[in-house]
Write a protein that holds these residues in place. Structure first.
Motif, PDB file in Angstrom:
ATOM      1  N   ILE A   1      19.071 -10.006   2.003  1.00  0.00           N
ATOM      2  CA  ILE A   1      19.833 -10.780   2.989  1.00  0.00           C
ATOM      3  C   ILE A   1      20.674 -11.800   2.211  1.00  0.00           C
ATOM      4  CG2 ILE A   1      18.392 -10.347   5.003  1.00  0.00           C
ATOM      5  CD1 ILE A   1      16.934 -12.972   4.467  1.00  0.00           C
TER       6      ILE A   1
ATOM      7  N   TYR B   1      23.044 -15.021   1.067  1.00  0.00           N
ATOM      8  CA  TYR B   1      23.299 -16.449   1.248  1.00  0.00           C
ATOM      9  C   TYR B   1      24.672 -16.568   1.881  1.00  0.00           C
ATOM     10  CZ  TYR B   1      19.474 -17.406  -1.991  1.00  0.00           C
ATOM     11  OH  TYR B   1      18.254 -17.480  -2.595  1.00  0.00           O
TER      12      TYR B   1
ATOM     13  N   GLY C   1      30.839  -7.488  -4.874  1.00  0.00           N
ATOM     14  CA  GLY C   1      29.479  -7.313  -5.415  1.00  0.00           C
ATOM     15  C   GLY C   1      28.450  -7.197  -4.296  1.00  0.00           C
TER      16      GLY C   1
ATOM     17  N   GLU D   1      26.225  -3.410  -2.476  1.00  0.00           N
ATOM     18  CA  GLU D   1      24.846  -3.148  -2.050  1.00  0.00           C
ATOM     19  C   GLU D   1      24.799  -2.637  -0.615  1.00  0.00           C
ATOM     20  OE1 GLU D   1      21.649  -5.996  -3.057  1.00  0.00           O
ATOM     21  OE2 GLU D   1      21.628  -6.394  -0.904  1.00  0.00           O
TER      22      GLU D   1
ATOM     23  N   ASP E   1      20.562 -14.926   4.885  1.00  0.00           N
ATOM     24  CA  ASP E   1      19.534 -15.819   4.348  1.00  0.00           C
ATOM     25  C   ASP E   1      20.089 -17.230   4.484  1.00  0.00           C
ATOM     26  OD1 ASP E   1      17.523 -17.021   2.924  1.00  0.00           O
ATOM     27  OD2 ASP E   1      17.799 -15.844   1.085  1.00  0.00           O
TER      28      ASP E   1
ATOM     29  N   GLY F   1      19.650  -6.209  -5.690  1.00  0.00           N
ATOM     30  CA  GLY F   1      20.287  -6.298  -7.001  1.00  0.00           C
ATOM     31  C   GLY F   1      19.261  -6.487  -8.107  1.00  0.00           C
TER      32      GLY F   1
ATOM     33  N   ASP G   1      19.039  -8.641 -10.324  1.00  0.00           N
ATOM     34  CA  ASP G   1      18.627 -10.027 -10.587  1.00  0.00           C
ATOM     35  C   ASP G   1      17.437 -10.449  -9.740  1.00  0.00           C
ATOM     36  OD1 ASP G   1      20.408  -9.707  -8.413  1.00  0.00           O
ATOM     37  OD2 ASP G   1      20.962 -11.821  -8.418  1.00  0.00           O
TER      38      ASP G   1
ATOM     39  N   HIS H   1      19.574  -2.118  -7.939  1.00  0.00           N
ATOM     40  CA  HIS H   1      20.872  -1.561  -8.342  1.00  0.00           C
ATOM     41  C   HIS H   1      21.560  -2.480  -9.358  1.00  0.00           C
ATOM     42  CE1 HIS H   1      23.104  -4.532  -6.018  1.00  0.00           C
ATOM     43  NE2 HIS H   1      22.265  -4.333  -5.015  1.00  0.00           N
TER      44      HIS H   1
ATOM     45  N   VAL I   1      28.279  -5.186  -9.899  1.00  0.00           N
ATOM     46  CA  VAL I   1      29.709  -4.928 -10.025  1.00  0.00           C
ATOM     47  C   VAL I   1      30.220  -6.050 -10.925  1.00  0.00           C
ATOM     48  CG1 VAL I   1      31.917  -4.797  -8.842  1.00  0.00           C
ATOM     49  CG2 VAL I   1      29.860  -3.903  -7.732  1.00  0.00           C
TER      50      VAL I   1
ATOM     51  N   MET J   1      30.410 -10.170 -11.010  1.00  0.00           N
ATOM     52  CA  MET J   1      31.284 -10.709  -9.977  1.00  0.00           C
ATOM     53  C   MET J   1      30.473 -11.679  -9.122  1.00  0.00           C
ATOM     54  SD  MET J   1      33.572  -8.580  -7.274  1.00  0.00           S
ATOM     55  CE  MET J   1      34.444  -7.691  -8.545  1.00  0.00           C
TER      56      MET J   1
HETATM   57  N1  MSP Z   1      19.447 -14.461  -0.507  1.00  0.00           N
HETATM   58  C1  MSP Z   1      19.042 -13.794  -1.695  1.00  0.00           C
HETATM   59  C2  MSP Z   1      18.297 -12.517  -1.369  1.00  0.00           C
HETATM   60  C3  MSP Z   1      17.094 -12.677  -0.513  1.00  0.00           C
HETATM   61  S1  MSP Z   1      16.367 -11.142  -0.123  1.00  0.00           S
HETATM   62  C4  MSP Z   1      14.932 -11.537   0.617  1.00  0.00           C
HETATM   63  C5  MSP Z   1      20.276 -13.462  -2.537  1.00  0.00           C
HETATM   64  N2  MSP Z   1      21.445 -13.536  -1.905  1.00  0.00           N
HETATM   65  S2  MSP Z   1      22.885 -13.287  -2.585  1.00  0.00           S
HETATM   66  O1  MSP Z   1      23.848 -13.485  -1.539  1.00  0.00           O
HETATM   67  O2  MSP Z   1      23.009 -14.080  -3.764  1.00  0.00           O
HETATM   68  O3  MSP Z   1      22.908 -11.787  -3.041  1.00  0.00           O
HETATM   69  C6  MSP Z   1      22.734 -10.740  -2.097  1.00  0.00           C
HETATM   70  C7  MSP Z   1      22.601  -9.410  -2.824  1.00  0.00           C
HETATM   71  O4  MSP Z   1      23.847  -9.102  -3.449  1.00  0.00           O
HETATM   72  C8  MSP Z   1      21.546  -9.418  -3.933  1.00  0.00           C
HETATM   73  O5  MSP Z   1      20.815  -8.209  -3.931  1.00  0.00           O
HETATM   74  C9  MSP Z   1      22.366  -9.525  -5.197  1.00  0.00           C
HETATM   75  O6  MSP Z   1      21.762  -8.929  -6.318  1.00  0.00           O
HETATM   76  C10 MSP Z   1      23.599  -8.729  -4.781  1.00  0.00           C
HETATM   77  N3  MSP Z   1      24.753  -9.080  -5.586  1.00  0.00           N
HETATM   78  C11 MSP Z   1      25.318 -10.302  -5.780  1.00  0.00           C
HETATM   79  N4  MSP Z   1      26.350 -10.195  -6.676  1.00  0.00           N
HETATM   80  C12 MSP Z   1      26.458  -8.894  -7.050  1.00  0.00           C
HETATM   81  C13 MSP Z   1      27.313  -8.173  -7.887  1.00  0.00           C
HETATM   82  N5  MSP Z   1      28.302  -8.749  -8.569  1.00  0.00           N
HETATM   83  N6  MSP Z   1      27.127  -6.835  -7.969  1.00  0.00           N
HETATM   84  C14 MSP Z   1      26.168  -6.165  -7.261  1.00  0.00           C
HETATM   85  N7  MSP Z   1      25.327  -6.815  -6.467  1.00  0.00           N
HETATM   86  C15 MSP Z   1      25.435  -8.180  -6.375  1.00  0.00           C
HETATM   87  O7  MSP Z   1      20.111 -13.147  -3.695  1.00  0.00           O
END
Ligand code: MSP
Length: 507
Positions: free
Chosen positions: A9, A11, A19, A23, A48, A256, A258, A285, A288, A295
């Protein structure tokens, strides 16, 4: 069979970028594939919200955190829908049903003796919403959020006894080799477990933006502890026991790389402590990347997926993201590559096959499709490609699956060049032969259409309608693909070009 899959979910401090869209698009492809296999699918996405950076984004606009999140819900939902991403459930962590689930789960963990009070002192990175050890920082800064200095926190906190679950988790990993994939992510987590787990602080003081602990209303639940629980909230837990028994545990958490650690270690430990089943699979995964780095908004490197979709079409964007890199590895984004794929694979490949097949059929047969030849090597290979495609999709090899679908197109286009239907059309003695070739082409297209559907839903639904005069049945598009044939006598309708060639990149 039921299939429950989830994405991370997001932020909502900023808009979706390529990016985060990556997903959601890949998850949507998997969800559509599963529906096409006849499975009962629940695809969950959401926002989130209880993050400090989300609250700060609202403050900047003079809004309360909730007002800001209400606004961002629309931004996210409309972006996902424009990208043809279709979740069955969309959750927000500020919803009352989620508060109830978080409190119920926290109470269970407390009752299991896995919470205790302690003092926490250390670095906290608001970008990651995570505590950092000295060795995680580079020159005092978080490598992923170099523009935000970590904060030094000293708080009285609730701690979760993560350490207690290290051995049971090791046993779970050993008994379930595909629990965390790909292999590289699994190995990372195994190494983490081998080093041993430390207890983690799971409460925050000094803020009311969050869910209070049921046994200590003065503090709120740490945003990650809160967020992970969304996956079980969305099954109806704890109130709707029939629904949660049906949908839990999840078949797949797609996240992701991370945050694989939170999903493959912390979340299962929370569930084990609460006496609940752990998810069946966590897939981490790749990123990007852009100009050599991940990204992200925080790094100031973002591309707007909606702009790309406007320029190249949603279908081309989705196709490119799935075809360009092995799923699980990073993808270096390049607009030139996106353009090249749109033109080579889609305009010259699938689009050309559709246009020339429809052109020949309407010119020589008024669109009427003949029966497919009894024995056609081309169609036999196309049927075999369906098997390859399914084998790939079952192990989340999206790129391999697309390659199998593309092979059908490439072979059919080569069949036109080889059989020369233009020469046949001039010779009345070769009428039956021409009918056979045209039927082979139409049916190759039908199979390619079904297999490409999860990747490019709207375009393939349009193509199916043109080929067969009927809407694609989304509950059997894949399970019924092998051996599927257009009914003889069907009148094919030639529509507008499916994938017009894109002449220049409008950057
Ligand atoms: N809020 C947390 C996740 C909580 S899950 C219980 C979070 N949010 S996020 O907005 O930072 O990222 C959301 C998703 O997008 C994550 O899985 C993260 O790894 C993915 N990505 C964020 N930047 C990305 C790229 N540049 N490339 C691929 N996926 C990326 O983490």
């Amino acid at each position: 069979m039921r299939y429950y899959l989830t994405t991370a979910i997001d932020y909502v401090n900023s808009r979706p970028h390529l990016g985060t869209a990556y997903e959601k698009i890949t998850a949507d492809v998997i969800a559509r594939y599963q529906r096409g296999c006849g499975n009962e699918v629940r695809f969950l996405m959401g926002n989130d919200e209880h993050s400090q950076k989300v609250a700060a984004a609202g403050r900047k606009e003079g809004l309360t955190p909730l007002e800001w999140c209400d606004r961002m819900e629309g931004v996210f939902r409309s972006a996902w829908s424009a990208l043809e991403i279709q979740p069955d459930v969309f959750i927000r962590t500020s919803e009352p049903r989620h508060r109830e689930a978080v409190q119920a789960l926290a109470q269970r963990i407390k009752d299991a003796g896995d919470f205790y009070e302690g003092e926490y002192e250390g670095w906290y990175c608001v970008g990651c919403e995570a505590f950092k050890r000295d060795e995680d920082l580079k020159d005092g800064l978080c490598p992923d959020h170099a523009n935000r200095k970590p904060e030094w926190l000293k708080e009285k906190n609730w701690f979760f006894r993560l350490s207690r679950w290290c051995e049971p988790l090791k046993a779970h990993f050993a008994a379930n080799p595909s629990f965390v994939l790909p292999e590289s992510r699994r190995n990372e987590l195994l190494a983490l477990l081998d080093r041993g787990l430390e207890d983690i602080s799971v409460s925050r003081t000094g803020t009311d933006w969050g869910i209070p602990f049921p046994f200590d209303e003065r503090v709120v639940v740490y945003v990650w502890f809160d967020a992970l629980i969304n996956y079980i909230t969305a099954t109806g837990w704890p109130q709707d026991t029939a629904s949660s028994a049906h949908w839990w545990p999840a078949d797949l958490h797609l996240v992701g790389k991370d945050i694989t650690r939170f999903h493959g270690v912390v979340w299962p430990a929370m569930l084990l402590s609460a006496g609940l089943p752990v998810p069946r699979k966590v897939f981490g995964h790749g990123f990007v990347n852009m100009s050599g780095g991940r990204m992200s908004k925080d790094a100031g490197r973002v591309t707007d997926p909606l702009e790309l979709a406007n320029t190249y079409g949603v279908a081309a964007l989705r196709y490119y993201l799935c075809a360009e890199a092995n799923f699980g590895q990073d993808l270096e984004f390049s607009e030139e590559r996106l353009l090249a794929r749109a033109n080579s694979d889609l305009a010259n490949g699938l689009g050309n096959l559709a246009a020339r097949t429809a052109g020949m059929l309407t010119r020589w047969r008024e669109g009427r499709v003949a029966a497919a030849p009894q024995s056609s090597a081309l169609l036999a290979r196309a049927d075999a490609a369906v098997d390859t495609y399914q084998r790939c999709m079952e192990v989340l090899d999206l790129r391999g699956a697309l390659a199998a679908a593309t092979q059908i197109v490439t072979e059919a286009n080569a069949h036109v060049d080889r059989t020369q239907p233009f020469a046949m059309a001039k010779d009345p003695a070769r009428t039956a032969e021409l009918d056979g070739v045209l039927a082979e082409l139409v049916n190759s297209l039908l199979l390619a259409c079904r297999l490409h559907h999860p990747f490019m839903p709207a375009k393939m639904e349009q193509l199916h309608l043109e080929l067969t005069g009927t809407a694609l049945d989304l509950t059997s598009s894949i399970s019924g693909a092998k051996g599927a044939r257009v009914l003889p006598g069907t009148i094919l309708v030639k529509g507008a070009a499916l994938f017009p060639r894109i002449e220049t990149a409008k950057t």
